[in-house]
Design an enzyme around this catalytic site. Sequence first.
Site, PDB file in Angstrom:
ATOM      1  N   THR A  10    -110.482  16.399-103.943  1.00  0.00           N
ATOM      2  CA  THR A  10    -109.587  15.477-102.829  1.00  0.00           C
ATOM      3  C   THR A  10    -110.361  14.122-102.935  1.00  0.00           C
ATOM      4  OG1 THR A  10    -110.808  16.635-101.305  1.00  0.00           O
ATOM      5  CG2 THR A  10    -108.661  16.977-101.617  1.00  0.00           C
ATOM      6  N   GLY A  11    -111.758  14.134-103.406  1.00  0.00           N
ATOM      7  CA  GLY A  11    -112.439  12.900-103.047  1.00  0.00           C
ATOM      8  C   GLY A  11    -112.123  11.698-104.057  1.00  0.00           C
ATOM      9  N   SER A  12    -113.064  10.595-104.184  1.00  0.00           N
ATOM     10  CA  SER A  12    -112.937   9.466-105.052  1.00  0.00           C
ATOM     11  C   SER A  12    -113.212   9.938-106.331  1.00  0.00           C
ATOM     12  CB  SER A  12    -114.144   8.316-104.763  1.00  0.00           C
ATOM     13  OG  SER A  12    -114.009   7.458-105.339  1.00  0.00           O
ATOM     14  N   CYS A 148    -123.962   6.039-111.073  1.00  0.00           N
ATOM     15  CA  CYS A 148    -123.135   5.373-111.890  1.00  0.00           C
ATOM     16  C   CYS A 148    -123.490   3.843-112.329  1.00  0.00           C
ATOM     17  CB  CYS A 148    -121.764   4.995-110.770  1.00  0.00           C
ATOM     18  SG  CYS A 148    -122.128   4.659-109.093  1.00  0.00           S
ATOM     19  N   SER A 178    -115.530   1.624-104.474  1.00  0.00           N
ATOM     20  CA  SER A 178    -115.146   2.993-104.767  1.00  0.00           C
ATOM     21  C   SER A 178    -116.385   3.882-104.921  1.00  0.00           C
ATOM     22  CB  SER A 178    -114.302   3.140-105.988  1.00  0.00           C
ATOM     23  OG  SER A 178    -114.866   2.433-107.050  1.00  0.00           O
ATOM     24  N   ARG A 234    -123.805  -4.018-102.423  1.00  0.00           N
ATOM     25  CA  ARG A 234    -122.477  -3.684-102.330  1.00  0.00           C
ATOM     26  C   ARG A 234    -121.538  -4.686-102.060  1.00  0.00           C
ATOM     27  NH1 ARG A 234    -120.920   1.092-103.823  1.00  0.00           N
ATOM     28  NH2 ARG A 234    -122.112   2.307-102.467  1.00  0.00           N
ATOM     29  N   HIS A 241    -118.854  -1.913-111.555  1.00  0.00           N
ATOM     30  CA  HIS A 241    -120.177  -2.150-111.331  1.00  0.00           C
ATOM     31  C   HIS A 241    -120.607  -3.438-112.058  1.00  0.00           C
ATOM     32  CE1 HIS A 241    -120.149   0.792-108.343  1.00  0.00           C
ATOM     33  NE2 HIS A 241    -121.030   1.694-108.592  1.00  0.00           N
TER      34      HIS A 241
HETATM   35  P1  NAP Z   1    -115.953  11.637-101.684  1.00  0.00           P
HETATM   36  O1  NAP Z   1    -114.783  10.413-101.724  1.00  0.00           O
HETATM   37  O2  NAP Z   1    -116.339  11.856-100.242  1.00  0.00           O
HETATM   38  O3  NAP Z   1    -115.507  13.172-101.769  1.00  0.00           O
HETATM   39  C1  NAP Z   1    -116.380  14.220-101.605  1.00  0.00           C
HETATM   40  C2  NAP Z   1    -115.320  15.685-101.995  1.00  0.00           C
HETATM   41  O4  NAP Z   1    -116.477  16.535-101.396  1.00  0.00           O
HETATM   42  C3  NAP Z   1    -114.182  15.781-101.281  1.00  0.00           C
HETATM   43  O5  NAP Z   1    -113.254  16.347-102.223  1.00  0.00           O
HETATM   44  C4  NAP Z   1    -114.474  16.867-100.069  1.00  0.00           C
HETATM   45  O6  NAP Z   1    -113.511  17.757 -99.802  1.00  0.00           O
HETATM   46  C5  NAP Z   1    -115.626  17.657-100.909  1.00  0.00           C
HETATM   47  N1  NAP Z   1    -116.403  18.032 -99.823  1.00  0.00           N
HETATM   48  C6  NAP Z   1    -117.107  17.546 -98.513  1.00  0.00           C
HETATM   49  N2  NAP Z   1    -117.598  18.727 -98.010  1.00  0.00           N
HETATM   50  C7  NAP Z   1    -117.485  19.921 -98.482  1.00  0.00           C
HETATM   51  C8  NAP Z   1    -117.861  21.161 -98.364  1.00  0.00           C
HETATM   52  N3  NAP Z   1    -118.457  21.504 -97.208  1.00  0.00           N
HETATM   53  N4  NAP Z   1    -117.451  22.188 -99.022  1.00  0.00           N
HETATM   54  C9  NAP Z   1    -116.550  21.873-100.162  1.00  0.00           C
HETATM   55  N5  NAP Z   1    -116.189  20.549-100.604  1.00  0.00           N
HETATM   56  C10 NAP Z   1    -116.631  19.801 -99.813  1.00  0.00           C
HETATM   57  O7  NAP Z   1    -116.980  11.522-102.622  1.00  0.00           O
HETATM   58  P2  NAP Z   1    -117.215  10.844-104.072  1.00  0.00           P
HETATM   59  O8  NAP Z   1    -117.218   9.112-104.043  1.00  0.00           O
HETATM   60  O9  NAP Z   1    -116.012  11.198-105.001  1.00  0.00           O
HETATM   61  O10 NAP Z   1    -118.414  11.526-104.752  1.00  0.00           O
HETATM   62  C11 NAP Z   1    -118.722  12.657-105.073  1.00  0.00           C
HETATM   63  C12 NAP Z   1    -119.913  12.947-105.679  1.00  0.00           C
HETATM   64  O11 NAP Z   1    -119.989  12.207-106.811  1.00  0.00           O
HETATM   65  C13 NAP Z   1    -121.027  12.533-104.752  1.00  0.00           C
HETATM   66  O12 NAP Z   1    -122.137  13.430-104.803  1.00  0.00           O
HETATM   67  C14 NAP Z   1    -121.372  11.026-105.352  1.00  0.00           C
HETATM   68  O13 NAP Z   1    -122.637  10.694-105.088  1.00  0.00           O
HETATM   69  C15 NAP Z   1    -121.212  11.394-106.725  1.00  0.00           C
HETATM   70  N6  NAP Z   1    -120.735  10.009-107.354  1.00  0.00           N
HETATM   71  C16 NAP Z   1    -119.848   9.161-107.086  1.00  0.00           C
HETATM   72  C17 NAP Z   1    -119.435   8.180-107.938  1.00  0.00           C
HETATM   73  C18 NAP Z   1    -118.498   7.013-107.385  1.00  0.00           C
HETATM   74  O14 NAP Z   1    -118.411   5.945-108.169  1.00  0.00           O
HETATM   75  N7  NAP Z   1    -117.693   7.393-106.289  1.00  0.00           N
HETATM   76  C19 NAP Z   1    -120.353   7.883-108.963  1.00  0.00           C
HETATM   77  C20 NAP Z   1    -121.138   8.877-109.564  1.00  0.00           C
HETATM   78  C21 NAP Z   1    -121.377   9.939-108.816  1.00  0.00           C
HETATM   79  P3  NAP Z   1    -112.600  17.527 -98.531  1.00  0.00           P
HETATM   80  O15 NAP Z   1    -111.458  16.333 -98.907  1.00  0.00           O
HETATM   81  O16 NAP Z   1    -111.699  18.851 -98.228  1.00  0.00           O
HETATM   82  O17 NAP Z   1    -113.297  16.930 -97.340  1.00  0.00           O
END
Ligand code: NAP
Length: 355
Positions: A10-12, A148, A178, A234, A241
């Site tokens: 569901t996340g980004s 990233c 994002s 940011r 980026h």
């Molecule tokens: P995000 O939008 O906050 O999404 C987080 C996800 O984790 C959601 O699907 C959430 O589900 C789930 N989650 C949270 N608590 C949980 C739990 N207790 N048990 C199971 N699932 C849980 O974060 P994001 O930006 O997608 O980033 C995800 C990861 O990738 C992070 O570790 C981040 O550092 C890394 N990352 C991000 C990027 C980027 O550009 N965004 C790039 C590289 C790496 P619910 O919706 O159900 O809460």
Amino acid sequence: MIKVGILGATGSVGQRFIQQLQNHPWFKLTELAASERSAGKSYHQAVKWFLDEPMPQSVKNMTVKPCDPTQLDCDLVFSGLDAEVAGEIEENFASHDFAVISNSKNHRFDTDVPLLIPEVNPDHINIINHQRKNRGYKKGFIVTNPNCSAIGLVIALKPLHDAFGVKRVFVTTMQALSGAGYPGVPSLDIIGNVIPFIGGEEPKIETETRKLLGDLKNNTFINSDMILSAHCNRVHVQDGHLECASIEFERKPGASDQEMVEAVKKTLAQFTAEPQKLKLPFAPQNPIHITEEENRPQPRADRNTDKGMAVTIGRIRPCNIFHVRFALLSHNTIRGAAGAAILNAELLYKKGFIG
Ligand code: NAP
């Protein structure tokens, strides 16, 4: 077809995985998982979908499951989990025979886990057998992709390091919103503003680069001794980026500044590596795209180059302090996250670690 699931669907990053996995020639998306808040709901009820392209029809009515390996029917999971919970959940999946391809920071520095960019250090996957032995995993394993901002930078550094030896790097990033996930940075903090701080980001770039450009010998990672200094900001940009880097080499390429700039440009433009050789479906034709326009790269114009998987580099010129400086741009949720993880999985599949 290899059956795959997404943890944190569901996340980004999770949403990008769904978009990028549509019509993949080797991977079939069969499972979506997230927190207990989302589990049991259909995907369209659980998610706040915010990509520009519509949610694929095929996932709308899939039921989101909890991150429990006994409930998922697939061989491989892509993890886009919140770092607060990713560490333990990913280990649990690996111990239940899943290949775990993670975006989270938790396992990046484990001494038996590859931090992988297929164009940079494909040989690091050879530690997987050691990891399995170490941890008692039978078929499962964990592989991570870098932060990233580190990904774009390291793809640019790799061919230069091989050709001239990179000694020191000074880099300033302008990172898209994002990258902070959803809902991310409050609008009143960022509209008409720049925030010169992203928690934990500078050390990630400085340390991950050294592991990525280091060697694997006798099941031990030996980090590169390159020195990096990063400033992370940011900015009010949706995706992409932008990074401004100055580089000092061990050996100056060419006798004059003009020769140096030409040699750097040629080295970057000609770079190809294992994913291109293996013709992996997600591999960009050229990992690095050079732009000659004086005001490029820019996030809006360049982030989708070669399906968002290429790094665009421009403004290559002499540096008054180090040798050379340039601007680079990469798509943070494609090349920097979901696309990177899918390319990792493709390499691992092709090398016989999956399936
Ligand atoms: P995000 O939008 O906050 O999404 C987080 C996800 O984790 C959601 O699907 C959430 O589900 C789930 N989650 C949270 N608590 C949980 C739990 N207790 N048990 C199971 N699932 C849980 O974060 P994001 O930006 O997608 O980033 C995800 C990861 O990738 C992070 O570790 C981040 O550092 C890394 N990352 C991000 C990027 C980027 O550009 N965004 C790039 C590289 C790496 P619910 O919706 O159900 O809460």
